[in-house]
Design a protein around this motif. Structure first.
Motif, mmCIF file in Angstrom:
data_model
loop_
_atom_site.group_PDB
_atom_site.id
_atom_site.type_symbol
_atom_site.label_atom_id
_atom_site.label_comp_id
_atom_site.label_asym_id
_atom_site.label_seq_id
_atom_site.Cartn_x
_atom_site.Cartn_y
_atom_site.Cartn_z
ATOM 1 N N GLU A 178 -15.514 -44.745 -44.661
ATOM 2 C CA GLU A 178 -16.792 -45.229 -44.146
ATOM 3 C C GLU A 178 -16.951 -46.711 -44.471
ATOM 4 N N ARG A 179 -17.667 -47.404 -43.629
ATOM 5 C CA ARG A 179 -17.958 -48.820 -43.849
ATOM 6 C C ARG A 179 -19.481 -48.998 -43.863
ATOM 7 N N PRO A 180 -20.075 -49.234 -45.027
ATOM 8 C CA PRO A 180 -21.534 -49.410 -45.094
ATOM 9 C C PRO A 180 -21.993 -50.550 -44.185
ATOM 10 N N GLU A 181 -23.182 -50.396 -43.627
ATOM 11 C CA GLU A 181 -23.717 -51.441 -42.749
ATOM 12 C C GLU A 181 -23.909 -52.748 -43.499
ATOM 13 N N ARG A 182 -24.296 -52.642 -44.760
ATOM 14 C CA ARG A 182 -24.517 -53.840 -45.577
ATOM 15 C C ARG A 182 -24.110 -53.532 -47.010
ATOM 16 N N ARG A 183 -23.385 -54.457 -47.631
ATOM 17 C CA ARG A 183 -23.033 -54.283 -49.036
ATOM 18 C C ARG A 183 -24.263 -54.492 -49.902
ATOM 19 N N LEU A 184 -24.575 -53.522 -50.725
ATOM 20 C CA LEU A 184 -25.683 -53.656 -51.651
ATOM 21 C C LEU A 184 -25.220 -54.377 -52.909
ATOM 22 N N THR A 185 -26.167 -55.046 -53.563
ATOM 23 C CA THR A 185 -25.875 -55.589 -54.877
ATOM 24 C C THR A 185 -26.033 -54.456 -55.897
ATOM 25 N N PRO A 186 -25.379 -54.557 -57.051
ATOM 26 C CA PRO A 186 -25.574 -53.515 -58.059
ATOM 27 C C PRO A 186 -27.035 -53.301 -58.421
ATOM 28 N N ALA A 187 -27.822 -54.357 -58.389
ATOM 29 C CA ALA A 187 -29.256 -54.223 -58.722
ATOM 30 C C ALA A 187 -29.979 -53.327 -57.726
ATOM 31 N N GLU A 188 -29.464 -53.232 -56.502
ATOM 32 C CA GLU A 188 -30.104 -52.402 -55.469
ATOM 33 C C GLU A 188 -29.686 -50.939 -55.549
#
Length: 241
Positions: free
Chosen positions: A228-238
């Protein structure tokens, strides 16, 4: 006319990787016909339950183990069918490992633990630079017993990156840490990936961590179940779990 060569070939390319432990009725098929390409600079999360085969796959990609069959190459150079000396050179020059448990030497300081790898690296990073990247400069002269679990894991990451590896392979790097500390460690791994361009592969059974990846490789029963390819990379804080 032959097709044009790929201008950005994968840094890792696995084809039909199989790993079998034992033989006959007692044989355990840890990997079954795994195909995987990993691009240079990519952040990949290998996600799966315990016993799914993800650690076996990571160990083979890192040259710690050999497949029973199939092929593996790094930067276009074969890793299957080569001798132990070639695998040792591959691990020493190109791969940094981070495990769930930190494997620090208790009698050495932070700086001394990190310096261990610089003696065998071709172009090592200055020890203090590696320590600064994991935000532990004030602790450089402390011993592991004087550090928290998260700080010890960050030392392990500094030690792994001090030899400037192209690959950073992490096996459950937050598995022994609490929620807040685990996020700090993930932030360090994300920073190494972003700032140094280090290709990162992170094993986890925690689905929430997959949000920070370029791609998520789901492993089940020794096979790649799906990618899978996430739509947007989240930051660890998210991330939340």
């Amino acid at each position: 006319m032959p097709p044009a060569a790929d201008p950005h070939p994968p840094i890792l390319q696995a084809r039909k990787l199989c790993k079998v432990y034992g033989s006959g009725e007692a044989a355990v098929h840890a990997l079954r016909d795994v195909d995987l390409d990993v691009a240079r600079g990519e952040f990949v999360v290998l996600l799966g339950a315990s016993g799914s085969g993800k650690s076996t796959l990571l160990n083979i990609l890192g040259g710690l183990d050999r497949p029973s069959s199939g092929t593996l190459s790094f930067a276009g150079q074969p890793l299957t069918g080569v001798g132990e000396d070639a695998l040792t050179t591959y691990r020493r020059e190109h791969v940094g490992f981070v495990f769930q448990f930190y494997n620090l030497i208790p009698s050495l300081t932070v700086a001394e633990n990190v310096a261990l790898v610089t003696d065998i690296a071709r172009d090592p990073m200055p020890v203090d630079e590696a320590i600064a990247l994991v935000a532990l400069s004030p602790r450089r002269n402390h011993f592991p017993s004087q550090l928290s679990g998260g700080e010890q894991q960050r030392v392990a990451i500094a030690r792994a990156i001090a030899k400037r590896p192209e690959l950073l392979l992490c096996d459950e790097p937050t598995g022994a840490l609490d929620y807040a500390t685990g996020k700090l460690v993930l932030e360090v791994i994300a920073r190494i990936n972003a700032e140094l361009g280090t290709t990162a592969l992170v094993i986890t059974h925690n689905a929430a961590i997959s949000g920070m990846a370029d791609r998520v490789v789901r492993v089940a029963d020794g096979r790649i179940d799906r990618i899978e390819r996430p739509e947007r990379r989240l930051t660890p804080a998210e991330l939340a779990w």
